[in-house]
Design a protein around this motif. Structure first.
Motif, short mmCIF file in Angstrom:
data_model
loop_
_atom_site.label_atom_id
_atom_site.label_comp_id
_atom_site.label_asym_id
_atom_site.label_seq_id
_atom_site.Cartn_x
_atom_site.Cartn_y
_atom_site.Cartn_z
N UNK A 74 -21.97 38.29 -24.98
CA UNK A 74 -22.36 39.28 -24.03
C UNK A 74 -22.27 38.80 -22.66
N UNK A 75 -21.92 37.59 -22.41
CA UNK A 75 -21.50 37.13 -21.13
C UNK A 75 -20.09 37.57 -20.67
N UNK A 76 -19.19 37.82 -21.89
CA UNK A 76 -17.84 38.10 -21.48
C UNK A 76 -17.64 39.61 -21.97
N UNK A 77 -18.69 40.41 -22.06
CA UNK A 77 -18.34 41.62 -22.71
C UNK A 77 -17.39 41.86 -23.54
N UNK A 78 -17.57 40.98 -24.74
CA UNK A 78 -16.32 41.21 -25.61
C UNK A 78 -17.07 40.99 -27.06
N UNK A 79 -16.32 41.80 -27.82
CA UNK A 79 -16.65 41.74 -29.29
C UNK A 79 -15.49 41.22 -30.31
N UNK A 80 -15.67 40.57 -31.29
CA UNK A 80 -14.57 39.97 -31.80
C UNK A 80 -14.52 40.20 -33.29
N UNK A 81 -13.53 40.21 -34.05
CA UNK A 81 -13.26 40.38 -35.45
C UNK A 81 -12.62 39.22 -35.88
N UNK A 82 -13.06 38.24 -36.65
CA UNK A 82 -12.18 37.27 -37.08
C UNK A 82 -11.95 37.71 -38.62
N UNK A 83 -10.51 37.57 -38.79
CA UNK A 83 -10.22 38.15 -40.19
C UNK A 83 -9.25 37.12 -40.86
N UNK A 84 -9.87 36.65 -42.10
CA UNK A 84 -9.15 35.57 -42.68
C UNK A 84 -8.95 36.19 -44.03
N UNK A 85 -7.97 35.29 -44.96
CA UNK A 85 -7.72 35.77 -46.14
C UNK A 85 -7.15 37.07 -46.35
N UNK A 86 -6.45 37.43 -45.36
CA UNK A 86 -6.05 38.89 -45.27
C UNK A 86 -5.01 39.32 -46.42
N UNK A 87 -5.33 40.47 -46.70
CA UNK A 87 -4.64 41.34 -47.66
C UNK A 87 -3.78 42.36 -47.43
N UNK A 88 -2.55 42.83 -48.17
CA UNK A 88 -1.95 43.74 -47.59
C UNK A 88 -2.57 45.32 -47.74
N UNK A 89 -3.85 45.25 -48.31
CA UNK A 89 -4.76 46.56 -48.11
C UNK A 89 -5.47 46.39 -46.89
N UNK A 90 -5.54 45.42 -46.30
CA UNK A 90 -6.16 45.37 -45.09
C UNK A 90 -5.27 45.99 -44.02
N UNK A 91 -4.30 46.27 -43.94
CA UNK A 91 -3.28 46.84 -43.11
C UNK A 91 -3.84 48.30 -42.63
N UNK A 92 -4.02 48.42 -41.17
CA UNK A 92 -4.42 49.64 -40.62
C UNK A 92 -4.37 49.48 -39.24
N UNK A 93 -4.70 50.66 -38.54
CA UNK A 93 -5.17 50.42 -37.04
C UNK A 93 -6.63 50.07 -37.04
N UNK A 94 -6.97 49.14 -36.36
CA UNK A 94 -8.52 48.74 -36.10
C UNK A 94 -8.79 49.26 -34.91
N UNK A 95 -9.96 49.80 -34.99
CA UNK A 95 -10.87 50.41 -33.69
C UNK A 95 -12.13 49.53 -33.42
N UNK A 96 -12.36 49.17 -32.34
CA UNK A 96 -13.72 48.95 -31.99
C UNK A 96 -14.59 50.10 -31.37
N UNK A 97 -15.94 50.21 -31.36
CA UNK A 97 -16.70 51.26 -31.28
C UNK A 97 -18.00 50.83 -30.68
N UNK A 98 -18.52 51.47 -29.76
CA UNK A 98 -19.89 51.10 -29.18
C UNK A 98 -20.89 52.27 -29.15
N UNK A 99 -22.08 51.97 -29.52
CA UNK A 99 -23.25 53.00 -29.67
C UNK A 99 -24.17 52.86 -28.79
N UNK A 100 -24.72 53.75 -28.11
CA UNK A 100 -25.67 53.56 -26.85
C UNK A 100 -27.10 53.72 -27.70
N UNK A 101 -27.32 54.02 -28.92
CA UNK A 101 -28.47 54.13 -29.50
C UNK A 101 -28.99 53.61 -30.47
#
Length: 119
Positions: A74-101
């Protein structure tokens, strides 16, 4: 208003790791519920992970549980997604999203970052 910019995608071999980042330009990042979604070619966008305001509560789709970790700074205004043991089925466009409520409804979306996992 909030603007989200993802980074960190790329090409990786199966079994490898990537860390996605999502920088958020917003006055109150710490008051935004954050989530990651992905969309594979020809498929609908699907939920991946979400995190509470303070970062203490996380939730994952079963397909990534134990392999992916969502976190936020929250100090850097950043969210992360650490992805390990990746598989071919993880292939995709990844989107982050923010919700106000809540973390069940997302008001702002990034442009996406491509993750490709080769076999």
């Amino acid at each position: 208003q909030a603007q989200l910019v993802e980074s960190g995608g790329g090409l990786v071999q199966a079994g490898g790791s990537l860390r996605l980042s999502c920088g958020v330009a917003a006055l109150s990042f710490s008051r935004l519920y954050m989530g990651w979604f992905r969309q594979a070619p020809g498929e609908e966008r699907e939920f991946v992970a979400r995190i509470s305001l303070g970062g203490g509560i996380t939730y994952y789709d079963d397909s990534v549980k134990g392999r992916f970790t969502i976190s936020r700074d929250n100090d850097k205004n950043t969210v992360y997604l650490q992805m390990n043991s990746l598989k071919p089925e993880d292939t995709a466009v990844y989107y982050c999203a923010a919700g106000r409520t809540s973390w069940d409804h997302y008001d702002y979306w990034g442009q996406g970052t491509q993750v490709t996992v080769s076999s």
